[in-house]
Design an enzyme around this catalytic site. Structure first.
Site, PDB file in Angstrom:
ATOM      1  N   ARG A 137       0.839  -1.200   0.000  1.00 18.48           N
ATOM      2  CA  ARG A 137       0.000   0.000   0.000  1.00 18.48           C
ATOM      3  C   ARG A 137       0.874   1.251   0.000  1.00 18.48           C
ATOM      4  O   ARG A 137       0.584   2.235  -0.679  1.00 18.48           O
ATOM      5  CB  ARG A 137      -0.904  -0.018   1.236  1.00 18.48           C
ATOM      6  CG  ARG A 137      -1.879   1.148   1.307  1.00 18.48           C
ATOM      7  CD  ARG A 137      -2.794   1.083   2.510  1.00 18.48           C
ATOM      8  NE  ARG A 137      -3.553  -0.150   2.583  1.00 18.48           N
ATOM      9  CZ  ARG A 137      -4.625  -0.440   1.842  1.00 18.48           C
ATOM     10  NH1 ARG A 137      -5.061   0.426   0.951  1.00 18.48           N
ATOM     11  NH2 ARG A 137      -5.252  -1.581   1.993  1.00 18.48           N
ATOM     12  N   ARG A 146     -10.276   3.252  -1.746  1.00 17.97           N
ATOM     13  CA  ARG A 146      -9.107   2.562  -1.172  1.00 17.97           C
ATOM     14  C   ARG A 146      -8.732   3.219   0.140  1.00 17.97           C
ATOM     15  O   ARG A 146      -8.845   4.436   0.291  1.00 17.97           O
ATOM     16  CB  ARG A 146      -7.903   2.665  -2.127  1.00 17.97           C
ATOM     17  CG  ARG A 146      -7.749   1.474  -3.046  1.00 17.97           C
ATOM     18  CD  ARG A 146      -6.507   1.628  -3.895  1.00 17.97           C
ATOM     19  NE  ARG A 146      -5.275   1.403  -3.142  1.00 17.97           N
ATOM     20  CZ  ARG A 146      -4.753   0.199  -2.900  1.00 17.97           C
ATOM     21  NH1 ARG A 146      -5.354  -0.873  -3.336  1.00 17.97           N
ATOM     22  NH2 ARG A 146      -3.625   0.077  -2.226  1.00 17.97           N
ATOM     23  N   ILE A 147      -8.274   2.384   1.061  1.00 16.65           N
ATOM     24  CA  ILE A 147      -7.787   2.909   2.333  1.00 16.65           C
ATOM     25  C   ILE A 147      -6.447   3.596   2.060  1.00 16.65           C
ATOM     26  O   ILE A 147      -5.626   3.107   1.276  1.00 16.65           O
ATOM     27  CB  ILE A 147      -7.645   1.761   3.348  1.00 16.65           C
ATOM     28  CG1 ILE A 147      -9.049   1.260   3.701  1.00 16.65           C
ATOM     29  CG2 ILE A 147      -6.879   2.206   4.588  1.00 16.65           C
ATOM     30  CD1 ILE A 147      -9.083   0.033   4.571  1.00 16.65           C
ATOM     31  N   ASN A 177     -13.130  14.435   1.568  1.00 11.63           N
ATOM     32  CA  ASN A 177     -13.815  13.199   1.176  1.00 11.63           C
ATOM     33  C   ASN A 177     -15.305  13.394   1.365  1.00 11.63           C
ATOM     34  O   ASN A 177     -15.739  14.193   2.197  1.00 11.63           O
ATOM     35  CB  ASN A 177     -13.334  12.027   2.055  1.00 11.63           C
ATOM     36  CG  ASN A 177     -13.966  10.708   1.632  1.00 11.63           C
ATOM     37  OD1 ASN A 177     -14.078  10.423   0.434  1.00 11.63           O
ATOM     38  ND2 ASN A 177     -14.391   9.903   2.587  1.00 11.63           N
ATOM     39  N   HIS A 187     -18.749  10.999   2.158  1.00 15.22           N
ATOM     40  CA  HIS A 187     -19.143   9.652   2.587  1.00 15.22           C
ATOM     41  C   HIS A 187     -20.667   9.596   2.665  1.00 15.22           C
ATOM     42  O   HIS A 187     -21.289  10.521   3.192  1.00 15.22           O
ATOM     43  CB  HIS A 187     -18.519   9.340   3.951  1.00 15.22           C
ATOM     44  CG  HIS A 187     -18.806   7.946   4.393  1.00 15.22           C
ATOM     45  ND1 HIS A 187     -18.192   6.848   3.819  1.00 15.22           N
ATOM     46  CD2 HIS A 187     -19.667   7.458   5.316  1.00 15.22           C
ATOM     47  CE1 HIS A 187     -18.661   5.745   4.392  1.00 15.22           C
ATOM     48  NE2 HIS A 187     -19.553   6.097   5.295  1.00 15.22           N
ATOM     49  N   THR A 241      -8.462  12.567   7.530  1.00 17.25           N
ATOM     50  CA  THR A 241      -7.393  12.276   8.497  1.00 17.25           C
ATOM     51  C   THR A 241      -7.162  10.772   8.440  1.00 17.25           C
ATOM     52  O   THR A 241      -7.767  10.085   7.615  1.00 17.25           O
ATOM     53  CB  THR A 241      -7.793  12.698   9.930  1.00 17.25           C
ATOM     54  OG1 THR A 241      -8.901  11.903  10.334  1.00 17.25           O
ATOM     55  CG2 THR A 241      -8.139  14.170  10.009  1.00 17.25           C
ATOM     56  N   LEU A 278     -10.510   6.125   9.087  1.00 19.16           N
ATOM     57  CA  LEU A 278     -11.322   5.774   7.918  1.00 19.16           C
ATOM     58  C   LEU A 278     -12.699   6.431   8.023  1.00 19.16           C
ATOM     59  O   LEU A 278     -13.407   6.242   9.011  1.00 19.16           O
ATOM     60  CB  LEU A 278     -11.485   4.242   7.832  1.00 19.16           C
ATOM     61  CG  LEU A 278     -12.428   3.757   6.722  1.00 19.16           C
ATOM     62  CD1 LEU A 278     -11.821   3.971   5.349  1.00 19.16           C
ATOM     63  CD2 LEU A 278     -12.789   2.294   6.927  1.00 19.16           C
ATOM     64  N   GLU A 334     -25.504  14.635  -2.214  1.00 21.01           N
ATOM     65  CA  GLU A 334     -24.037  14.696  -2.334  1.00 21.01           C
ATOM     66  C   GLU A 334     -23.647  15.711  -3.403  1.00 21.01           C
ATOM     67  O   GLU A 334     -22.692  16.478  -3.256  1.00 21.01           O
ATOM     68  CB  GLU A 334     -23.471  13.319  -2.698  1.00 21.01           C
ATOM     69  CG  GLU A 334     -23.626  12.287  -1.598  1.00 21.01           C
ATOM     70  CD  GLU A 334     -22.898  10.986  -1.912  1.00 21.01           C
ATOM     71  OE1 GLU A 334     -21.838  11.018  -2.554  1.00 21.01           O
ATOM     72  OE2 GLU A 334     -23.401   9.922  -1.509  1.00 21.01           O
TER      73      GLU A 334
HETATM   74  C1  GAR Z   1     -20.711   8.175  -3.332  1.00 20.13           C
HETATM   75  O1  GAR Z   1     -21.924   7.804  -2.753  1.00 20.13           O
HETATM   76  C2  GAR Z   1     -19.683   8.513  -2.262  1.00 20.13           C
HETATM   77  O2  GAR Z   1     -20.256   9.131  -1.151  1.00 20.13           O
HETATM   78  C3  GAR Z   1     -19.165   7.141  -1.915  1.00 20.13           C
HETATM   79  O3  GAR Z   1     -19.026   6.499  -3.146  1.00 20.13           O
HETATM   80  C4  GAR Z   1     -20.043   6.988  -4.045  1.00 20.13           C
HETATM   81  C5  GAR Z   1     -19.395   7.405  -5.332  1.00 20.13           C
HETATM   82  O4  GAR Z   1     -20.372   7.743  -6.279  1.00 20.13           O
HETATM   83  N1  GAR Z   1     -17.924   7.208  -1.193  1.00 20.13           N
HETATM   84  C6  GAR Z   1     -17.590   6.389  -0.201  1.00 20.13           C
HETATM   85  O5  GAR Z   1     -18.286   5.448   0.136  1.00 20.13           O
HETATM   86  C7  GAR Z   1     -16.260   6.684   0.479  1.00 20.13           C
HETATM   87  N2  GAR Z   1     -16.127   5.941   1.686  1.00 20.13           N
HETATM   88  P1  GAR Z   1     -19.955   8.483  -7.635  1.00 20.13           P
HETATM   89  O6  GAR Z   1     -18.790   7.677  -8.218  1.00 20.13           O
HETATM   90  O7  GAR Z   1     -21.173   8.384  -8.497  1.00 20.13           O
HETATM   91  O8  GAR Z   1     -19.544   9.892  -7.293  1.00 20.13           O
END
Ligand code: GAR
Length: 220
Positions: free
Chosen positions: A75, A101-102, A117, A119, A151, A154, A184
């Protein structure tokens, strides 16, 4: 990049976007940048060569790159190569938009205070995967999405903005996910706009907007 709008020079914030999948958040940021979001998307980078987000970027004329972890021993080695790739574009902000990815602690430390980020949950609830399914299974009345500074924790880190929606009786993971995604697409450009306007900063693990600490201390 300097744009001329109504006779005023606009300084655009250089950003790099990382993603692994569909890129609908990327699309929302591209569209906002064509309106009032003063960013210059220097590159879109994916750890998956088949990520649809790369197609969206190409269509918008944005440089793309992909980097596959299978070619690296660890990684740390992967993240070091990714970091060097990102830094060639000299971004002021790195935007994780569905980057699955982490991240190694060294990578996170390098972008401390300049990496965001999104979430799909009301953090600190439901870190990790399958957030919509877990929200339904646990009988949540509300669900949503959170933008936060990255940070080493996760899906943690100081929160910036959240969107809340009601979970309906007959919601499926798909209907819920679709309504959360809509939100989002609203809150991510908003958080990036604040950053681009110099209104948002991270100091000692606390996020500040216009000099006021944002009250998301429970996320960290
Ligand atoms: C989104 O829902 C985002 O919040 C999530 O992946 C999706 C990407 O959608 N992210 C995570 O889960 C991060 N831990 P997109 O590719 O259509 O923007």
């Amino acid at each position: 990049m300097l744009d001329k709008e109504e006779g005023m020079a606009i300084q655009r914030l250089p950003i790099v976007i990382l993603l692994s999948g569909s890129g609908s958040n990327l699309q929302a940021i591209i569209e906002a940048s064509q309106k009032d979001l003063a960013v210059d998307i220097r590159a879109v980078i994916s750890n998956r060569v088949d990520a649809y987000g790369l197609q969206r970027a190409k269509k918008a004329g944005i440089p793309t790159a992909n980097i596959e972890h299978a070619h690296f021993d660890s990684r740390e080695a992967f993240d070091q190569a990714l970091l060097q790739l990102i830094d060639q574009y000299e971004p002021a902000l790195v935007v994780l938009a569905g980057y699955m990815r982490i991240l190694s602690p060294e990578f996170v430390a390098h972008y401390q205070g300049r990496m965001l980020n999104i979430h799909p949950s009301l953090l600190p609830k439901f870190r990790g995967l399958h957030t919509h399914q877990r929200a339904i299974e646990e009988g949540e009345k509300e669900h949503g999405a959170t933008v936060h500074f990255v940070t080493t924790k996760l899906d943690g880190g100081p929160g910036i903005i959240q969107a809340r929606i009601a979970v309906e009786k007959n919601d499926t993971t798909e209907t819920l996910a679709a309504r959360v995604l809509e939100q989002e697409h609203r809150i991510y450009p908003q958080a990036i706009r604040w950053y681009a306007q110099g209104r948002l900063e991270l100091k000692d693990e606390v996020a500040y907007l216009d000099g006021e600490a944002l009250d998301f201390s429970e996320l960290t």
